[in-house]
Design an enzyme around this catalytic site. Structure first.
Site, PDB file in Angstrom:
ATOM      1  N   HIS A  96     -11.481 -45.597 -27.875  1.00 39.39           N
ATOM      2  CA  HIS A  96     -11.287 -47.023 -27.584  1.00 39.39           C
ATOM      3  C   HIS A  96     -11.565 -47.260 -26.099  1.00 39.39           C
ATOM      4  CE1 HIS A  96      -9.478 -50.947 -27.078  1.00 39.39           C
ATOM      5  NE2 HIS A  96      -9.567 -51.091 -28.380  1.00 39.39           N
ATOM      6  N   GLU A  98     -10.092 -48.924 -23.981  1.00 36.72           N
ATOM      7  CA  GLU A  98      -8.898 -48.834 -23.115  1.00 36.72           C
ATOM      8  C   GLU A  98      -8.592 -47.380 -22.783  1.00 36.72           C
ATOM      9  OE1 GLU A  98      -6.457 -51.237 -25.670  1.00 36.72           O
ATOM     10  OE2 GLU A  98      -7.701 -52.962 -25.149  1.00 36.72           O
ATOM     11  N   GLU A 168     -17.078 -52.615 -29.956  1.00 34.87           N
ATOM     12  CA  GLU A 168     -16.147 -53.521 -29.287  1.00 34.87           C
ATOM     13  C   GLU A 168     -16.633 -53.793 -27.866  1.00 34.87           C
ATOM     14  OE1 GLU A 168     -12.022 -53.229 -31.318  1.00 34.87           O
ATOM     15  OE2 GLU A 168     -12.095 -51.774 -29.697  1.00 34.87           O
ATOM     16  N   GLY A 174      -9.406 -58.935 -26.068  1.00 36.55           N
ATOM     17  CA  GLY A 174      -8.214 -59.594 -25.539  1.00 36.55           C
ATOM     18  C   GLY A 174      -8.511 -60.755 -24.604  1.00 36.55           C
ATOM     19  N   SER A 213     -11.544 -60.028 -29.912  1.00 31.71           N
ATOM     20  CA  SER A 213     -11.130 -61.415 -30.164  1.00 31.71           C
ATOM     21  C   SER A 213     -11.557 -61.921 -31.542  1.00 31.71           C
ATOM     22  CB  SER A 213     -11.652 -62.339 -29.058  1.00 31.71           C
ATOM     23  OG  SER A 213     -11.090 -61.956 -27.812  1.00 31.71           O
TER      24      SER A 213
HETATM   25  P1  13P Z   1      -8.468 -58.099 -29.534  1.00 27.99           P
HETATM   26  O1  13P Z   1      -8.694 -58.445 -30.998  1.00 27.99           O
HETATM   27  O2  13P Z   1      -7.079 -58.368 -29.085  1.00 27.99           O
HETATM   28  O3  13P Z   1      -9.525 -58.678 -28.668  1.00 27.99           O
HETATM   29  O4  13P Z   1      -8.628 -56.503 -29.440  1.00 27.99           O
HETATM   30  C1  13P Z   1      -9.721 -55.890 -30.015  1.00 27.99           C
HETATM   31  C2  13P Z   1      -9.517 -54.421 -29.950  1.00 27.99           C
HETATM   32  O5  13P Z   1      -9.546 -53.828 -28.886  1.00 27.99           O
HETATM   33  C3  13P Z   1      -9.244 -53.715 -31.200  1.00 27.99           C
HETATM   34  O6  13P Z   1      -9.295 -52.342 -31.023  1.00 27.99           O
END
Ligand code: 13P
Length: 250
Positions: A96, A98, A168, A174, A213
Site C-alpha cells: 500500500h 502508505e 491506487e 483520502g 476516494s
Molecule cells: P480512500 O478510499 O479513503 O481514498 O482510501 C483508498 C485506499 O487507500 C484503500 O486502500
C-alpha cells in the site's frame, strides 16, 4: 470471467469492539450483494480473530493490511504470513502506498512479502500507484509499470494467478479527489498489458481493483470500465451502508 471484488481497507481505524460491530453490519448487508461480487474486509491485526468469528458462515473474505518479509523469529513487532492464515485470513494487502511512503517499503521487500504470502496460502492484494508529482510530470504509466515489473515479474505464472492488483493513485487516496473513470481505465489497461507481456493470456484472469476516494456516488462509473474489476475502498469502507452500496454499484 474475472472475479469482481470490493475490498474494504480499514487502515488504522476502529477499536476491536467497533471493528466487530462494523464486520457484523457488513455481514448483514452482504446478503443483498450478488454472489458474483466478492466482498473482502481488511481490519487491523488486532481485530482479525474476532472479526473472522463475526463473519463466519458468510462469503466475506478476510484480509490483513500487511505481513512480514520474514518467515518467523526475532523480528519484534512483525506479523508473519502463517500467523495471518491461523487468524483466519485468506488475503493480505501488500505494498500500500502508505506503507511505501511512511514505512519505507521497497520493491525488494515487497518481493519477499508477496512470495511469503503466497507460499503460506494467502492471496496478496498488491498495490501500485503514482504520486501527484509523478502524475503531473506525465510519468504515471512508467511508475506503475516499474512497480508491477519489479515485484510481479519475479513470480511464476502459478503464483501470479493468485495475485489481485490494486491501482491506487496516491493523489486520490483520502483526498476526495477520484481519478476519472477514463484516467483509471487507461492505467488498468496498461497494467493488464504489462502482465500480458510476461504472463500472456493469464492477464485476462487477473482482477485489478481501483482505489482512491471510491464511494457510492462514483463506483458505478468506475466499475463500468472494461479493465476495472472492483475497488479497494478506504474511508467509505468504515460505514457498512456505504461499503455495501459500493458493492451494489456493479
Ligand atoms: P480512500 O478510499 O479513503 O481514498 O482510501 C483508498 C485506499 O487507500 C484503500 O486502500
Amino acid at each position: 470471467m474475472r472475479k469482481k471484488i470490493v475490498a474494504g481497507n480499514w487502515k488504522m481505524n476502529t477499536t476491536v469492539a467497533e471493528g466487530v460491530e462494523l464486520a457484523k453490519a457488513v455481514a448483514a448487508g452482504s446478503a443483498k450483494v450478488p454472489a458474483d461480487v466478492k466482498l473482502i474486509i481488511a481490519p487491523p491485526f488486532t481485530h482479525l480473530v474476532p472479526v473472522a468469528e463475526a463473519i463466519k458462515g458468510t462469503a466475506i473474505g478476510l484480509s490483513a493490511q500487511n505481513c512480514a518479509d520474514k518467515e518467523k523469529g526475532a523480528y519484534t513487532g512483525e506479523v508473519a504470513a502463517d500467523m495471518l492464515v491461523s487468524a483466519g485470513c485468506q488475503y493480505t494487502i501488500l505494498g500500500h502506498s502508505e506503507r511505501r511512503q511512511y514505512y519505507g517499503e521497497t520493491d525488494a521487500k515487497l518481493v519477499e512479502k508477496v512470495k511469503l504470502a503466497i507460499a503460506n496460502g494467502l492471496s496478496p492484494i498488491f498495490c501500485v500507484g503514482e504520486n501527484l508529482e509523478e502524475r503531473e510530470a506525465g510519468r504515471h504509466f512508467d511508475v506503475v509499470t516499474e512497480q508491477v515489473k519489479n515485484v510481479l515479474y519475479t513470480l511464476s505464472a502459478e503464483d501470479m494467478a493468485k495475485v489481485i492488483i490494486a491501482y491506487e493513485p496516491v493523489w486520490a487516496i483520502g483526498t476526495g479527489k477520484t481519478a476519472t473513470a477514463e484516467q483509471a481505465q487507461e492505467i488498468h489497461a496498461c497494467i493488464r498489458k504489462v502482465i500480458a507481456e510476461k504472463f500472456g493470456a493469464l492477464s485476462e484472469e487477473i482482477t485489478i481493483l481501483y482505489g482512491g476516494s471510491c464511494k457510492p456516488s462514483n463506483a458505478k462509473e468506475l466499475f463500468a470500465c472494461p479493465d476495472i474489476d472492483g475497488g479497494l475502498i478506504g474511508g467509505a469502507a468504515l460505514k457498512a451502508d456505504d461499503f455495501i452500496a459500493i458493492a451494489l454499484s456493479y
